[in-house]
Design an enzyme around this catalytic site. Sequence first.
Site, mmCIF file in Angstrom:
data_model
loop_
_atom_site.group_PDB
_atom_site.id
_atom_site.type_symbol
_atom_site.label_atom_id
_atom_site.label_comp_id
_atom_site.label_asym_id
_atom_site.label_seq_id
_atom_site.Cartn_x
_atom_site.Cartn_y
_atom_site.Cartn_z
ATOM 1 N N GLU A 1 -7.994 -3.629 5.701
ATOM 2 C CA GLU A 1 -7.952 -3.528 4.237
ATOM 3 C C GLU A 1 -6.931 -4.497 3.646
ATOM 4 O OE1 GLU A 1 -7.523 0.440 5.528
ATOM 5 O OE2 GLU A 1 -8.497 1.213 3.730
ATOM 6 N N HIS B 1 -12.159 4.310 -0.132
ATOM 7 C CA HIS B 1 -12.114 3.472 1.081
ATOM 8 C C HIS B 1 -12.916 2.187 0.889
ATOM 9 C CE1 HIS B 1 -11.246 7.407 3.408
ATOM 10 N NE2 HIS B 1 -10.121 6.741 3.253
ATOM 11 N N ARG C 1 -2.827 -2.014 -3.201
ATOM 12 C CA ARG C 1 -3.952 -1.105 -3.058
ATOM 13 C C ARG C 1 -3.799 -0.023 -4.128
ATOM 14 N NH1 ARG C 1 -5.452 2.438 2.230
ATOM 15 N NH2 ARG C 1 -7.453 3.136 1.469
ATOM 16 N N ARG D 1 -7.481 17.655 4.394
ATOM 17 C CA ARG D 1 -8.356 17.926 3.235
ATOM 18 C C ARG D 1 -9.640 18.623 3.682
ATOM 19 N NH1 ARG D 1 -8.353 11.904 0.872
ATOM 20 N NH2 ARG D 1 -6.646 11.442 2.293
ATOM 21 N N ASN E 1 0.874 -1.177 0.000
ATOM 22 C CA ASN E 1 0.000 0.000 0.000
ATOM 23 C C ASN E 1 0.909 1.225 0.000
ATOM 24 O OD1 ASN E 1 -1.774 2.045 0.516
ATOM 25 N ND2 ASN E 1 -2.514 1.239 2.466
#
Length: 398
Positions: free
Chosen positions: A384, A183, A94, A243, A9
Amino acid sequence: MRASILVVNAGSSSVKFSLFDQQDAADPGLRYKGQVEGIHVEPRFTAKSADGGLLADEAMPADVPNSHDGALRHILAWLERHTGGAKPAVIGHRVVHGGRRFSRPERITPEVIAELERLVPLAPLHAPHNITPIRILAELLPDVPQVACFDTAFHAEQPELHQLYALPYDFSQREGIRRYGFHGLSYEYIASVLPQIDPQAAQGRTVVAHLGNGASMAALQGGRGIASTMGFTALEGLPMGTRTGSIDAGVVLHLLNHLKMDARGIEQLLYKQSGLLGLSGVSSDMRELHASQDARAKLAIDYFVSKIAREAASLATTLGGMDALVFTAGIGENDAVVRREVCRLLGWLGVALDQDANDARSGQPRRVSLPGSRVAVHVIPTNEELVIARHALKCAVR
Ligand code: AMP
């Protein structure tokens, strides 16, 4: 034979890895996980065993190039030493954006890499970092199959109504300007474990809040994604560490036309200088905001909480009700204060939190609502990497 699966990832300043083993038909079991973080600044390598024991925590050696390439080679060399030189049977990556083309995991070929390159404009800050390790590993381990797992894929079946922006219809058809959602690997994991944890909610209407440094929420009906707060890019929806989350597009026009900011400056502002950091002026890290006495740190937390509650109510409306609310990721799993305040704001929807259960610390999935709560509230640690490992295995033998 024990097959190992390497999960990679890669982000803008870090390369995370997990090594899984699979012996039989059971889920892959974690063996090692770690990362190189601080790439381009002061890179540091850490590695842990499956039970969390620290195996390495060191500055990267000066003779290793301070780049993603250097980081990846360092990780591979460490793994080689710790696995007696055994190569992984498959590598899963990912990948942040699959665009319209990729709605499920994909075995990587030169053609797939070329398509990923074409998708870079959809996620310019993240996608290039996903592609770099794919290229490097194709060169270093040419015989090992690689699989791309997309953060957008879980949302691909959302009804068109929830994928569109109210731009002229052609923009979604011709230009792919529509809501993708992100996500997805985390939501897929939650959807995969919910049937054991809360079978009723798994069949019904669940709102999942993935609250980490990046943050989003999704509405699940019977385990399938119906709507999410992130859209065309990973900028929409909740405010995040740095963000903005959703912002009036008119602000961007104003920054361009009147404050004469250029596109690069606006990109930096929206992605790197806003959110919890921008509001608080203190930090993008939730733990530091809680520890701060600064009034703006509290303002940033209040803003974050208020938006989560608003989005939860909005997604519940999309679902026609809410049987369960799930908190996951760094803040969702660990921050009892954020959970408590979100649930307090959602009290009118029938959310009744069990304060003691909410305050208890545990790395296990747990229900934190009172028995009489109309909405079941769960804390479920996400995974994940396991989702990527499962897909990589399945895709490689397909
Ligand atoms: P993630 O991106 O999922 O790793 O989550 C990172 C976010 O989780 C950061 O804002 C951290 O401050 C936050 N976080 C991690 N542990 C805790 C904790 N114990 N309490 C509050 N926030 C936490």
